[in-house]
Scaffold this motif. Structure first.
Motif, short mmCIF file in Angstrom:
data_model
loop_
_atom_site.label_atom_id
_atom_site.label_comp_id
_atom_site.label_asym_id
_atom_site.label_seq_id
_atom_site.Cartn_x
_atom_site.Cartn_y
_atom_site.Cartn_z
N PRO A 141 121.32 52.80 5.05
CA PRO A 141 121.80 52.05 6.21
C PRO A 141 120.81 51.01 6.71
CG PRO A 141 122.38 54.36 6.45
CD PRO A 141 121.48 54.25 5.25
N GLN A 142 119.50 51.27 6.57
CA GLN A 142 118.51 50.29 6.99
C GLN A 142 118.50 49.07 6.06
OE1 GLN A 142 114.63 52.04 7.78
NE2 GLN A 142 115.57 54.05 8.15
N LEU A 143 118.84 49.29 4.78
CA LEU A 143 118.96 48.15 3.88
C LEU A 143 120.22 47.34 4.20
CD1 LEU A 143 118.03 49.53 0.33
CD2 LEU A 143 116.74 47.88 1.69
N LEU A 144 121.29 48.04 4.56
CA LEU A 144 122.54 47.33 4.82
C LEU A 144 122.45 46.45 6.05
CD1 LEU A 144 125.03 50.25 4.03
CD2 LEU A 144 124.60 48.22 2.64
N ASP A 145 121.73 46.90 7.10
CA ASP A 145 121.61 46.07 8.30
C ASP A 145 120.31 45.28 8.33
OD1 ASP A 145 119.68 47.92 8.97
OD2 ASP A 145 120.90 48.94 10.48
N ASP A 164 120.10 59.23 -8.54
CA ASP A 164 119.73 59.89 -7.29
C ASP A 164 118.95 58.91 -6.42
OD1 ASP A 164 121.10 62.15 -7.85
OD2 ASP A 164 119.38 63.42 -8.25
N PHE A 165 119.54 57.74 -6.28
CA PHE A 165 118.93 56.66 -5.50
C PHE A 165 119.03 56.93 -4.01
CE2 PHE A 165 119.29 52.47 -3.42
CZ PHE A 165 118.17 51.83 -3.92
N GLY A 166 120.11 57.55 -3.60
CA GLY A 166 120.36 57.78 -2.18
C GLY A 166 121.51 56.93 -1.68
N PHE A 167 122.61 56.89 -2.44
CA PHE A 167 123.77 56.12 -2.01
C PHE A 167 124.57 56.92 -0.99
CE2 PHE A 167 122.99 53.84 -6.07
CZ PHE A 167 122.94 52.54 -5.55
N TYR A 168 124.02 57.04 0.21
CA TYR A 168 124.68 57.68 1.34
C TYR A 168 124.61 56.74 2.53
CZ TYR A 168 124.26 62.13 -1.21
OH TYR A 168 124.36 63.13 -2.15
N ASP A 169 125.72 56.60 3.27
CA ASP A 169 125.70 55.81 4.49
C ASP A 169 125.91 56.74 5.68
OD1 ASP A 169 128.39 56.43 4.49
OD2 ASP A 169 129.07 54.40 4.00
N ASP A 170 126.18 56.14 6.85
CA ASP A 170 126.29 56.93 8.07
C ASP A 170 127.53 57.82 8.09
OD1 ASP A 170 123.95 55.85 9.08
OD2 ASP A 170 124.98 54.15 10.02
N THR A 171 128.49 57.57 7.21
CA THR A 171 129.70 58.38 7.18
C THR A 171 129.70 59.42 6.07
OG1 THR A 171 130.90 56.86 5.68
CG2 THR A 171 130.98 56.38 8.06
N SER A 172 128.64 59.46 5.27
CA SER A 172 128.63 60.34 4.10
C SER A 172 128.50 61.81 4.47
CB SER A 172 127.49 59.95 3.15
OG SER A 172 127.66 58.63 2.66
N LEU A 173 127.81 62.09 5.57
CA LEU A 173 127.52 63.48 5.90
C LEU A 173 128.79 64.30 6.07
CD1 LEU A 173 125.26 65.51 6.52
CD2 LEU A 173 125.40 64.83 8.91
#
Length: 669
Positions: A136-140, A77-86
């Motif tokens: 997403p903040q980690l990715l960019d 439950d790390f939070g592997f969600y990006d801007d398209t996950s919703l």
């Protein structure tokens, strides 16, 4: 051609002519290290183990500073969600994720909780109002990780995001995902620490279902689970990188203490430690099987029950699975690895060898290898908002420090809690106070220090009311209090009043509301901030206590007129609010201060604490695997729901063109 320069002979000086300057390195200089200049860390190395940051990734840096950690192990439950996950998350899972998200403010959570079931959450809120993760903040690179983080995925993640990490499309500095195809090796503190990981929830009827996953990773609609192929590939990876000089750590999201297959898998992997989460307790736990099982038969019983549960599913889908993988040798090998784990598990509780060793014909109890039973140690972590574990490694020895916020028992003394610093707001989310302090009423990020909030003084005419602030993570029923992982209904404390003395009450009695949150929601924001506590009273009532009688009266005056009148007979019941008077009425259960326990009753929950995301993955809204709809097994196996075979691909299916799972590389870094 010049002859090669002889190696330096440090410590033996050659004679030099008078006045000549020495050539070569200055005497006393250290030669280059034999490992090409790699820095070797001396002294103790601290490895922080945390669980369930739920997308609040900035908290990892804060926790690392607080624990003085050099590495972090995270258990799902790390939070592997990006801007398209919703857009891919179904409504039920989304409500669960946002309810426990530390990134959403409380008023948004309350609004979502009040949305009717038939109305989708995404229709009421824009994507920027529902931040699921800081990934997403980690990715960019707006956010960076200060120390290396090694994590598995949990039950509430986006399978598409994990597949992008596996393919290399997504990459984050200092973030390492350990899974069935990739292990990690840490050479620290005089030992070689091998991390073997398995993510997702363990759900028996989904072991053969890949969901929306395109590889061996299984998941869909915002949840993820473990498949039998993943277990088989993990055994293959562990065998390929096996080194007897290494110390093996098995990192999982589900707890091997509760899942017999995971327990047997940890023995198969020759693990020295297991680190897991998924139980959401207020304290971490540390145990080995010898310490919690009175006999070997008791331990066999746990494994036998898990084996029977698996075989029930396997007997249903066996013919279809075997025909599906008949032309895929790689998947047949992985399946055989996993089935071998189950075959080694005992079928009955008494006798036999729980570790799959030989059974002597003259001894019905079998020859038991007790090394794993006594020596493999298991750690189950509290959520990151409540506690953590630190492994301190020095000179080949692994020490532990376990910290926990714990439970607040100050209400039992009938005195207010001492003022504790409130947690600061980080990303507008919920959090927890520093360890050893009472949980504050205000919510913030985990372990963030801040200024203490002033509290309204209690009235001098009544005894001080105990302060029981809301916990850092919202509960499914606020009228229930978790005690060591089991739910118990909270009882309001007694305020002694002399006989015949009428004292003005600072509490309001509310009937016809389901839970604490519903009682709070009856009041406007200005009154909610003045509420000291909410207690369950009887079967259908709650007592809302304010700091002073004046605040209680003002809150009552602001209630709508329909909440102050009894509901006419024959009409739907509405909440009724009035001043509370303790007349010695019978409380629920009439069991005094210690209520009768409901454990084991017909209405007792199957698990203590609130359910993790694993419960979402057990709803059967996925493809149902290879279920044949056997009688009496519910809708999870209804029909032949074949929509995706859990990675068991026929040669003609499109996923069969993928690279075989057994050919995955990278067992080590």
């Amino acid at each position: 051609m010049a002859s090669p320069r002889p190696p330096h002979n440090f410590g033996i000086s050659s004679p030099l002519p008078n006045g000549a300057a020495p050539s070569g390195p200055v005497p006393g200089a250290t030669p280059l290290l034999p490992n090409n200049g790699r820095i070797i860390q001396n002294g103790p190395v601290r490895v922080l183990c945390v669980a369930d940051v739920r997308g609040n990734l900035k908290s990892l840096n804060e926790l690392a500073k607080q624990a003085r950690a050099d590495h972090i192990i995270h258990t799902g439950d790390f939070g592997f969600y990006d801007d398209t996950s919703l857009e891919r998350i179904v409504d039920k899972t989304l409500k669960h994720v946002v309810q426990y998200s530390p990134l959403l403010p409380d008023h948004v959570k309350r609004s979502i909780a009040q949305i009717p079931p038939q109305q989708p959450v995404k229709a009421r809120f824009t994507p920027d109002q529902l931040p699921l993760s800081e990934l997403p903040q980690l990715l960019d690179k707006r956010l960076t990780l200060d120390v290396p983080v090694y994590t598995v995925w949990g039950a509430c993640e986006d399978v598409r995001v994990l597949e992008k990490f596996r393919s290399g499309e997504y990459k984050v500095d200092n973030l390492h995902i350990i899974d069935e195809a990739n292990s990690r090796l840490l050479d620290i503190g005089g030992i070689r620490l091998r991390l073997l990981g398995l993510g997702g929830a363990v759900v028996m009827h989904k072991l053969f279902d890949n969901g929306e996953g395109k590889t061996t990773i299984a998941g869909g609609q915002g949840t993820m689970w473990t498949t039998l192929l993943q277990m088989g590939e993990l055994v293959d990876t562990a065998n390929r990188v096996y080194d007897p000089s290494e110390t093996r750590v098995f990192v999982t999201h589900a707890s091997p203490a509760r899942e017999g297959m995971l327990n047997q898998l940890s023995v198969t992997l020759k693990a020295d430690f297991s680190i897991s989460a998924g139980l959401h307790f207020r304290y971490g736990s540390s145990y080995n099987e010898f310490s919690v099982n009175p006999t070997l038969d008791h331990y066999r019983g746990k494994l036998a029950a898990s084996k029977a549960s698996f075989n029930d599913v396997w007997d249903t889908v066996r013919s279809e699975v075997e025909s599906a993988i008949s032309s895929n040798e790689a998947q047949k090998t992985l399946l055989d690895n996993a089935l071998d784990i189950v075959d080694r598990m005992p079928s009955v509780a008494n006798g036999g060898n729980p570790f799959g060793g030989p059974v002597a014909a003259t001894n019905a109890g079998g020859q038991v290898d007790e090394s794993a039973f006594k020596n493999m140690w298991n750690f189950n972590l509290a959520d990151a908002a409540f506690g953590y574990l630190v492994l301190e490694i020095d000179n080949g020895r692994i020490g532990t420090e376990m910290r926990a916020q714990g439970f607040n028992f100050s209400h039992r003394t009938g005195k207010p809690s001492t003022a504790a610093p409130a947690a600061t707001q980080l990303g507008g989310g919920a959090g927890a106070p520093q360890f050893g302090q009472a949980p504050p009423a205000a919510r913030g990020a985990p372990f963030q220090a801040a200024q203490a909030k002033p509290q309204a003084p209690p009235a001098t005419t009544v005894s001080p009311a105990p302060v029981i602030p809301k916990p850092a993570t919202p509960q499914p029923s606020a009228s229930e209090k978790e005690t060591n992982g089991n739910k118990e209904t909270e009882k309001p404390s007694e305020s002694p009043v002399l006989k015949g003395e009428k004292k003005q009450s600072n509490g309001l009695f509310i009937s016809n509301v389901e839970n604490e949150q519903a009682a709070r929601d009856l009041f406007p924001e200005e009154d909610q901030s003045k509420i000291v506590k909410v207690e369950k009273w009887g079967k259908f009532g709650h007592v809302v206590t304010f700091g002073t009688p004046e605040e209680a009266k003002a809150a009552l005056d602001r209630q709508p007129i329909e909440h102050k009148k009894p509901t006419p007979q024959g009409q739907p019941r509405k909440p009724n609010v009035k001043f509370f008077e303790d007349r010695g009425s019978r409380r629920e259960g009439n069991a005094g201060t210690w209520q009768a326990s409901s454990r084991g009753g017909a209405s007792a929950p199957t698990r203590g604490g609130y359910q993790s995301g694993a419960s979402d993955s057990e709803t059967g809204r996925g493809r149902g695997g290879f279920g044949r709809g056997r009688g009496g097994r519910g809708s999870d196996r209804g029909g032949r729901g074949r929509g995706g075979r859990g990675g068991f691909n026929r040669s003609g299916d499109s996923p069969a063109t993928e690279k075989p799972a057994a050919a995955s590389t990278g067992g080590e870094s």
